[in-house]
Design a protein around this motif. Structure first.
Motif, PDB file in Angstrom:
ATOM      1  N   UNK A   1       0.828  -1.209   0.000  1.00 33.55           N
ATOM      2  CA  UNK A   1       0.000   0.000   0.000  1.00 33.55           C
ATOM      3  C   UNK A   1       0.859   1.254   0.000  1.00 33.55           C
ATOM      4  N   UNK A   2       1.888   1.273   0.836  1.00 38.02           N
ATOM      5  CA  UNK A   2       2.679   2.485   0.974  1.00 38.02           C
ATOM      6  C   UNK A   2       3.609   2.726  -0.204  1.00 38.02           C
ATOM      7  N   UNK A   3       4.055   1.674  -0.866  1.00 35.54           N
ATOM      8  CA  UNK A   3       4.838   1.861  -2.087  1.00 35.54           C
ATOM      9  C   UNK A   3       3.960   2.406  -3.204  1.00 35.54           C
ATOM     10  N   UNK A   4       2.738   1.898  -3.304  1.00 39.22           N
ATOM     11  CA  UNK A   4       1.806   2.415  -4.313  1.00 39.22           C
ATOM     12  C   UNK A   4       1.537   3.899  -4.071  1.00 39.22           C
TER      13      UNK A   4
ATOM     14  N   UNK B   1      -6.026  -0.906  -7.376  1.00 34.92           N
ATOM     15  CA  UNK B   1      -4.983   0.113  -7.272  1.00 34.92           C
ATOM     16  C   UNK B   1      -3.753  -0.240  -8.117  1.00 34.92           C
ATOM     17  N   UNK B   2      -3.935  -1.163  -9.052  1.00 31.23           N
ATOM     18  CA  UNK B   2      -2.872  -1.463 -10.001  1.00 31.23           C
ATOM     19  C   UNK B   2      -1.830  -2.458  -9.536  1.00 31.23           C
ATOM     20  N   UNK B   3      -2.063  -3.102  -8.384  1.00 30.17           N
ATOM     21  CA  UNK B   3      -1.084  -4.069  -7.875  1.00 30.17           C
ATOM     22  C   UNK B   3      -1.235  -5.386  -8.642  1.00 30.17           C
TER      23      UNK B   3
ATOM     24  N   UNK C   1      -5.149 -11.665  18.117  1.00 31.33           N
ATOM     25  CA  UNK C   1      -5.981 -10.611  17.530  1.00 31.33           C
ATOM     26  C   UNK C   1      -5.118  -9.693  16.671  1.00 31.33           C
ATOM     27  N   UNK C   2      -5.553  -9.468  15.423  1.00 31.38           N
ATOM     28  CA  UNK C   2      -4.747  -8.670  14.499  1.00 31.38           C
ATOM     29  C   UNK C   2      -5.643  -7.946  13.517  1.00 31.38           C
ATOM     30  N   UNK C   3      -5.125  -6.846  12.968  1.00 29.23           N
ATOM     31  CA  UNK C   3      -5.885  -6.040  12.017  1.00 29.23           C
ATOM     32  C   UNK C   3      -4.935  -5.384  11.036  1.00 29.23           C
ATOM     33  N   UNK C   4      -5.395  -5.176   9.807  1.00 27.58           N
ATOM     34  CA  UNK C   4      -4.598  -4.504   8.784  1.00 27.58           C
ATOM     35  C   UNK C   4      -5.533  -3.716   7.884  1.00 27.58           C
ATOM     36  N   UNK C   5      -5.062  -2.595   7.383  1.00 27.96           N
ATOM     37  CA  UNK C   5      -5.826  -1.784   6.436  1.00 27.96           C
ATOM     38  C   UNK C   5      -5.085  -1.763   5.110  1.00 27.96           C
ATOM     39  N   UNK C   6      -5.784  -2.108   4.040  1.00 24.95           N
ATOM     40  CA  UNK C   6      -5.216  -2.109   2.699  1.00 24.95           C
ATOM     41  C   UNK C   6      -6.021  -1.120   1.870  1.00 24.95           C
ATOM     42  N   UNK C   7      -5.470   0.071   1.684  1.00 28.30           N
ATOM     43  CA  UNK C   7      -6.188   1.157   1.033  1.00 28.30           C
ATOM     44  C   UNK C   7      -7.509   1.406   1.779  1.00 28.30           C
ATOM     45  N   UNK C   8      -8.655   1.100   1.170  1.00 31.00           N
ATOM     46  CA  UNK C   8      -9.932   1.392   1.821  1.00 31.00           C
ATOM     47  C   UNK C   8     -10.568   0.172   2.480  1.00 31.00           C
ATOM     48  N   UNK C   9      -9.868  -0.940   2.498  1.00 31.83           N
ATOM     49  CA  UNK C   9     -10.426  -2.171   3.067  1.00 31.83           C
ATOM     50  C   UNK C   9      -9.659  -2.574   4.318  1.00 31.83           C
TER      51      UNK C   9
END
Length: 559
Positions: A166-169, A203-205, A323-331
């Protein structure tokens, strides 16, 4: 009393500062191999992407600030290279001076964490992990130096890999993401990762699963699917392994998972040596067995608790939920406990529940869809795990379920939770409550369900699939071969249903439940497709992509 702590991030620094607050007279020495201590390593990918613009904001403390506030003797650039548990000493290498000194301890805390898996070199292509401040500085320099139309290869589709992508994009870099398993984010089940993969591709990945690096020559890498890439650099996020060299040198016991074995007080097999952090084996909350759980929250919590033990308090760890969480752009994707894949592999009986509620009341603007999955023990009704994917509200709901698991609340008990409600925050029947309602219906036998991956076999055995959505919904997308009778017309069209078992489905499961209750009370053998068409479509789509990826990888390997 002299306590030596090896490792100055997360668990190590939590132990040091807590111990000082408990004991003003203790001598506390912290050795850190790198140049930085107490930095926010979870924020590193976001500095690469420019979301966290100020690099210094990630550096929470320095040896000087720790000395001033806590009277800690923190020595960066010092690597502990061996431990003598009999003499109770450590050998410490001053990396700048090249000198080795012997330091005595009364109590020793190993907080050395985990290290990136050893990866093969790639000639001509800079390759970095994303675990330290130095990694971020190196990747940042590569991003700045990249020519027009820069590209990067990210190896590994786990939490860190997805954050890196995400951050490289965000920096305008075209990213190819490869993952050895057949799906990204393997702690989640296949149907739950479909929205994440769609988000990446939008997002083009270039997402490639069941693919690894086959070979590298000069400035190119050849993937196992036959593709040749020429990335400007590679980010290796293929995973970590516990750092156990010091533990082995001290003769400490290592658990079956490969992590340092500790008791509930974080004490190792030597009574004067403790260990905390990512390199330590935890107790899994679902199985009660050893597990590797690499979470910053656990590292900090266990660092604090080990200081309490050294300070004379009776403190013990609770089992880890993961317990874990991640955000990928808007998801956003989150999980707790075990996945369906884990439970099936272990042969453990389980019940699966899918729901697709909105993040808050749909009549209030801005509601976002959620996809929720709950895993339940069919005998005890205990919650075994949960996964949630969506936008706003994912974090709130996964935390509620994590607390419910920690408190021993049953799946049906989720229906009785009194949660904060206003239209902009939730619904009168909160999504967590809705999971509880479904769990209670299943527990009491009010309804029966079938999973998306069980549908084909049930139909082959003779069951008829009935789509109870509207004709318009059916025309917009349907499971092939299904019979469309809207739920509102079902009572008047019972004669159209063939004999034998029936499977009903709607879009997300709710109307299917109503249809199943109608048919059941008319004497029909009926089950509801859990999670409805939306779950089936996500699961089938992901399965097709996995199959195609595996075929492409096999074809590339044969070439």
């Amino acid at each position: 009393m002299k306590t030596v702590i090896v490792g100055g991030v997360a668990g190590g620094m939590s132990a040091a500062t807590r111990l000082r607050r408990l004991d003003e007279s203790a001598e506390i020495v912290v050795f850190e191999r790198g140049p930085y201590v107490s930095y926010a390593n979870c924020g590193l990918p976001y500095h690469v992407g420019g979301v966290i613009a100020d690099r210094s904001s990630l550096l929470l403390q320095t040896p000087e600030s720790l000395a001033a506030r806590f009277r800690l003797d923190v020595r960066t650039g010092h690597e502990v290279i061996s431990v003598d548990p009999v003499a109770r000493t450590v050998s410490v290498l001053d990396l700048a001076a090249g000198d080795t000194v012997i330091e005595h301890y009364d109590e020793l805390v190993l907080a050395v964490g985990a290290a990136a898996r050893e990866a093969a070199g790639h000639p001509g292509i800079p390759t970095h992990t994303l675990r330290t401040v130095e990694d971020v500085d190196a990747i940042g320099a590569l991003v700045e130096a990249a020519a027009d139309h820069p590209s990067a290869l990210v190896v590994g589709g786990g939490f860190i890999g997805l954050e890196a992508v995400e951050n490289l994009v965000r920096r305008g870099i075209h990213v190819t993401l490869i993952q050895r398993p057949a799906q990204i984010l393997t702690p989640l089940d296949a149907e739950m990762v479909a929205p994440l993969e769609a988000q990446l591709r939008s997002h083009g990945v270039d997402v490639r699963t069941a693919v690894t690096i086959d070979s590298a020559v000069s400035d190119a890498v050849l993937l196992t699917d036959g593709t040749e890439l020429r990335p400007d650099f590679i980010v290796d996020a293929s995973g970590v392994v516990p750092s156990i060299d010091l533990a082995r040198s001290a003769g400490l016991r290592v658990g079956p998972t490969g992590g340092i074995a500790v008791d509930p007080s974080n004490r190792t097999s030597d009574e004067h040596i403790y260990a905390v952090g990512d390199g330590v084996e935890k107790v899994d909350a679902v199985s009660g067995e050893g597990a590797l759980v690499t979470m910053a929250g656990l590292a900090n919590r266990h660092g604090r608790s080990v200081a309490d033990v050294i300070g004379g308090r009776d403190e013990r760890n609770t089992p880890a939920l993961g317990t874990a969480i991640v955000k990928v752009f808007d998801t956003v994707a989150a999980r707790v406990g075990w996945s369906e894949r884990q439970l099936a592999a272990a042969g453990r009986p389980h019940r699966v529940i899918h729901t697709h509620p909105a993040s808050h009341a749909t009549y209030y603007p801005g509601a976002e869809p959620l996809s929720m999955k709950l895993l339940v023990d069919p005998e005890s009704d205990a919650i075994l795990g949960a996964q949630i994917v969506g936008g706003a509200g994912v974090d709130k709901r996964i935390d509620v379920i994590a607390v419910a698991m920690a408190g021993g609340l049953t799946a049906s008990g989720l229906a009785r939770l009194e949660l904060a409600y206003a239209p902009q925050f939730g619904s009168a029947k909160d999504p967590v409550n809705q999971l509880g309602y479904v769990a209670d219906n299943l527990r009491t036998g009010t309804t029966r369900t079938i999973q998306w991956h069980e549908l084909a076999a049930a139909r082959e055995a003779g069951a008829t699939l009935v789509d109870v959505r509207t004709a318009l919904e059916h025309a917009a997308g349907a499971i092939p071969g299904s019979l469309n009778i809207p739920v509102d017309e079902l009572r008047d069209r019972l004669a159209e249903l063939p004999d034998g078992p029936l499977i009903v489905h709607c879009q997300v499961g709710q109307r299917g439940h109503t249809a199943a209750r109608i048919l059941d009370q008319h004497g029909r053998d009926v089950v509801n497709l859990d999670g409805g068409y939306r779950t089936w479509a996500a699961g089938e789509g992901r399965s097709r992509q996995s199959s195609m990826a595996e075929q492409d990888s096999a074809a590339g390997a044969s070439v």
